[in-house]
Design a protein around this motif. Structure first.
Motif, PDB file in Angstrom:
ATOM      1  N   LEU A  28     -48.122  -6.244 -68.527  1.00 34.62           N
ATOM      2  CA  LEU A  28     -47.781  -5.900 -69.822  1.00 34.62           C
ATOM      3  C   LEU A  28     -48.594  -4.682 -69.979  1.00 34.62           C
ATOM      4  CD1 LEU A  28     -46.719  -7.124 -72.389  1.00 34.62           C
ATOM      5  CD2 LEU A  28     -48.812  -8.203 -72.903  1.00 34.62           C
ATOM      6  N   ASN A  29     -49.800  -4.334 -69.407  1.00 35.45           N
ATOM      7  CA  ASN A  29     -50.380  -3.161 -69.677  1.00 35.45           C
ATOM      8  C   ASN A  29     -49.850  -1.836 -68.822  1.00 35.45           C
ATOM      9  OD1 ASN A  29     -52.637  -4.286 -71.049  1.00 35.45           O
ATOM     10  ND2 ASN A  29     -53.770  -4.862 -69.307  1.00 35.45           N
ATOM     11  N   LYS A  30     -49.228  -2.074 -67.681  1.00 32.51           N
ATOM     12  CA  LYS A  30     -48.428  -1.268 -67.081  1.00 32.51           C
ATOM     13  C   LYS A  30     -47.254  -0.817 -67.819  1.00 32.51           C
ATOM     14  CE  LYS A  30     -46.100  -0.205 -62.577  1.00 32.51           C
ATOM     15  NZ  LYS A  30     -46.672   1.110 -62.419  1.00 32.51           N
ATOM     16  N   ILE A  31     -46.473  -1.634 -68.441  1.00 34.03           N
ATOM     17  CA  ILE A  31     -45.567  -1.318 -69.213  1.00 34.03           C
ATOM     18  C   ILE A  31     -45.853  -0.446 -70.571  1.00 34.03           C
ATOM     19  CG2 ILE A  31     -43.489  -2.150 -70.743  1.00 34.03           C
ATOM     20  CD1 ILE A  31     -43.099  -4.427 -68.522  1.00 34.03           C
ATOM     21  N   SER A  32     -46.631  -1.013 -71.049  1.00 34.88           N
ATOM     22  CA  SER A  32     -47.191  -0.189 -72.275  1.00 34.88           C
ATOM     23  C   SER A  32     -47.660   1.223 -72.001  1.00 34.88           C
ATOM     24  CB  SER A  32     -48.459  -1.153 -73.127  1.00 34.88           C
ATOM     25  OG  SER A  32     -49.311  -1.256 -72.197  1.00 34.88           O
ATOM     26  N   SER A  33     -48.252   1.175 -70.690  1.00 32.63           N
ATOM     27  CA  SER A  33     -48.945   2.530 -70.543  1.00 32.63           C
ATOM     28  C   SER A  33     -47.750   3.626 -70.453  1.00 32.63           C
ATOM     29  CB  SER A  33     -49.761   2.465 -69.060  1.00 32.63           C
ATOM     30  OG  SER A  33     -49.980   3.601 -68.720  1.00 32.63           O
ATOM     31  N   GLU A 217     -44.134   4.024 -61.016  1.00 29.98           N
ATOM     32  CA  GLU A 217     -44.883   4.754 -61.828  1.00 29.98           C
ATOM     33  C   GLU A 217     -44.273   6.176 -62.388  1.00 29.98           C
ATOM     34  OE1 GLU A 217     -49.430   6.583 -63.134  1.00 29.98           O
ATOM     35  OE2 GLU A 217     -49.171   5.637 -61.298  1.00 29.98           O
ATOM     36  N   GLY A 218     -43.973   6.342 -63.693  1.00 28.60           N
ATOM     37  CA  GLY A 218     -43.398   7.522 -64.073  1.00 28.60           C
ATOM     38  C   GLY A 218     -41.769   7.463 -64.100  1.00 28.60           C
ATOM     39  N   VAL A 223     -36.246   9.133 -66.141  1.00 22.75           N
ATOM     40  CA  VAL A 223     -35.065   8.888 -66.520  1.00 22.75           C
ATOM     41  C   VAL A 223     -34.653   9.904 -67.658  1.00 22.75           C
ATOM     42  CG1 VAL A 223     -33.423   7.154 -67.616  1.00 22.75           C
ATOM     43  CG2 VAL A 223     -34.701   6.575 -65.596  1.00 22.75           C
ATOM     44  N   VAL A 224     -35.628   9.580 -68.672  1.00 18.72           N
ATOM     45  CA  VAL A 224     -35.429  10.349 -69.881  1.00 18.72           C
ATOM     46  C   VAL A 224     -35.276  11.976 -69.699  1.00 18.72           C
ATOM     47  CG1 VAL A 224     -36.530  10.857 -72.238  1.00 18.72           C
ATOM     48  CG2 VAL A 224     -36.658   8.810 -71.414  1.00 18.72           C
ATOM     49  N   GLN A 225     -36.024  12.593 -68.642  1.00 19.23           N
ATOM     50  CA  GLN A 225     -35.746  13.926 -68.336  1.00 19.23           C
ATOM     51  C   GLN A 225     -34.623  14.058 -67.530  1.00 19.23           C
ATOM     52  OE1 GLN A 225     -39.464  14.409 -66.002  1.00 19.23           O
ATOM     53  NE2 GLN A 225     -40.833  14.189 -68.025  1.00 19.23           N
ATOM     54  N   GLY A 226     -33.781  13.387 -67.359  1.00 20.65           N
ATOM     55  CA  GLY A 226     -32.265  13.475 -66.701  1.00 20.65           C
ATOM     56  C   GLY A 226     -32.472  13.451 -65.150  1.00 20.65           C
ATOM     57  N   GLU A 227     -33.674  13.075 -64.645  1.00 20.49           N
ATOM     58  CA  GLU A 227     -33.663  13.034 -62.976  1.00 20.49           C
ATOM     59  C   GLU A 227     -32.821  11.941 -62.595  1.00 20.49           C
ATOM     60  OE1 GLU A 227     -37.397  13.051 -61.238  1.00 20.49           O
ATOM     61  OE2 GLU A 227     -38.329  14.120 -62.841  1.00 20.49           O
ATOM     62  N   ASN A 228     -32.083  12.216 -61.436  1.00 21.84           N
ATOM     63  CA  ASN A 228     -31.381  11.038 -60.698  1.00 21.84           C
ATOM     64  C   ASN A 228     -32.221   9.822 -60.352  1.00 21.84           C
ATOM     65  OD1 ASN A 228     -28.990  12.907 -61.190  1.00 21.84           O
ATOM     66  ND2 ASN A 228     -29.454  13.983 -59.380  1.00 21.84           N
TER      67      ASN A 228
END
Length: 237
Positions: A28-33, A217-218, A223-228
């Motif tokens: 939960l902490n990882k996802i929320s971060s 991580e990251g 994905v939002v930045q458009g990376e493959n």
């Protein structure tokens, strides 16, 4: 950013982590971060979370329970997960709203499409709880429905693996990963990344899906930045 408004689909099982059921505080902490970091970029974020870590409607039905009753129990489970995720995000100073398809005004706002869009415009993270409010529909279908209702740019299907494979990569070492698939290919190959109703709804409305590993991580930001990253499901592969 390539995408300004996204809907993230989280499975309930993912929240359980290695313990198999319930909610893992570490996960939960990882996802929320990760979500908090993305929210700071200005991206508008909606989330649909499943309830499989607590109760699965289909599983209850196969053990003899009435399917509709079991599905409603599953919807309640998604509310529990949504409240847990909301708490984790707000501890990171991320303004969050839980909108429930089943009225429970003491803990969540009722789902109203225009209200959801307004929250997103105010840069609040919106968590859609209780599925569609109807039995016989999965949270995958909820994700496809809500993404189209709020005019999201993309559905991000967060999983434990790095994309869609022709067979379970956890069980088969020779599993082949797809970088890109069409909606029709997903249906014809019966890949089960999302149920057929969800895939069809996305196909009819040209809503792209990216399936990716949320535990790296990251990845959400990439994905939002458009990376493959992961596998893209789109109109033409």
């Amino acid at each position: 950013m390539k995408y300004n408004r996204v809907l993230i689909k989280l499975s309930g099982e993912a929240l359980a982590g290695d313990q198999g059921n319930g909610i893992s505080g570490e996960i939960l902490n990882k996802i929320s971060s990760e979500i908090a970091s993305l929210q700071k970029t200005g991206c508008e974020i909606a989330i649909v979370v499943g309830g499989g870590n607590i109760h699965r409607g289909v599983a209850g039905a196969t053990s003899g329970m009435d399917r509709a009753t079991s599905d409603y129990m599953g919807m309640m489970a998604t509310v529990i997960n949504s409240l847990a995720l909301q708490d984790a995000l707000e501890r990171r100073n991320v303004y969050t709203r839980v909108l429930s398809a089943i009225a429970m005004q003491e803990v969540a706002e009722p789902y109203i499409r225009r209200r959801a869009v307004r929250h997103l415009e105010k840069k609040r993270v919106v968590i859609f709880a209780a599925g569609t409010g109807n039995p016989y529909f999965t949270t995958d279908t909820t994700a496809a429905l809500r993404a189209n209702e709020i005019n999201a740019d993309l559905i991000m299907k967060a999983t434990k693996v790095d994309g869609i494979y022709d067979k379970d990569p956890m069980k088969h070492k020779d599993a082949k990963k797809f970088d890109k698939l069409s909606y029709i290919e997903v249906l014809n190959k019966d890949l089960k990344v999302m149920d057929s109703t969800a895939i069809t709804l996305c196909m009819d409305n040209d809503m792209d899906i990216v399936v990716f590993n949320m535990f790296e991580e990251g990845n959400i930001a990439r994905v939002v930045q458009g990376e493959n990253i992961g596998t893209v499901v789109t109109k033409k592969a």
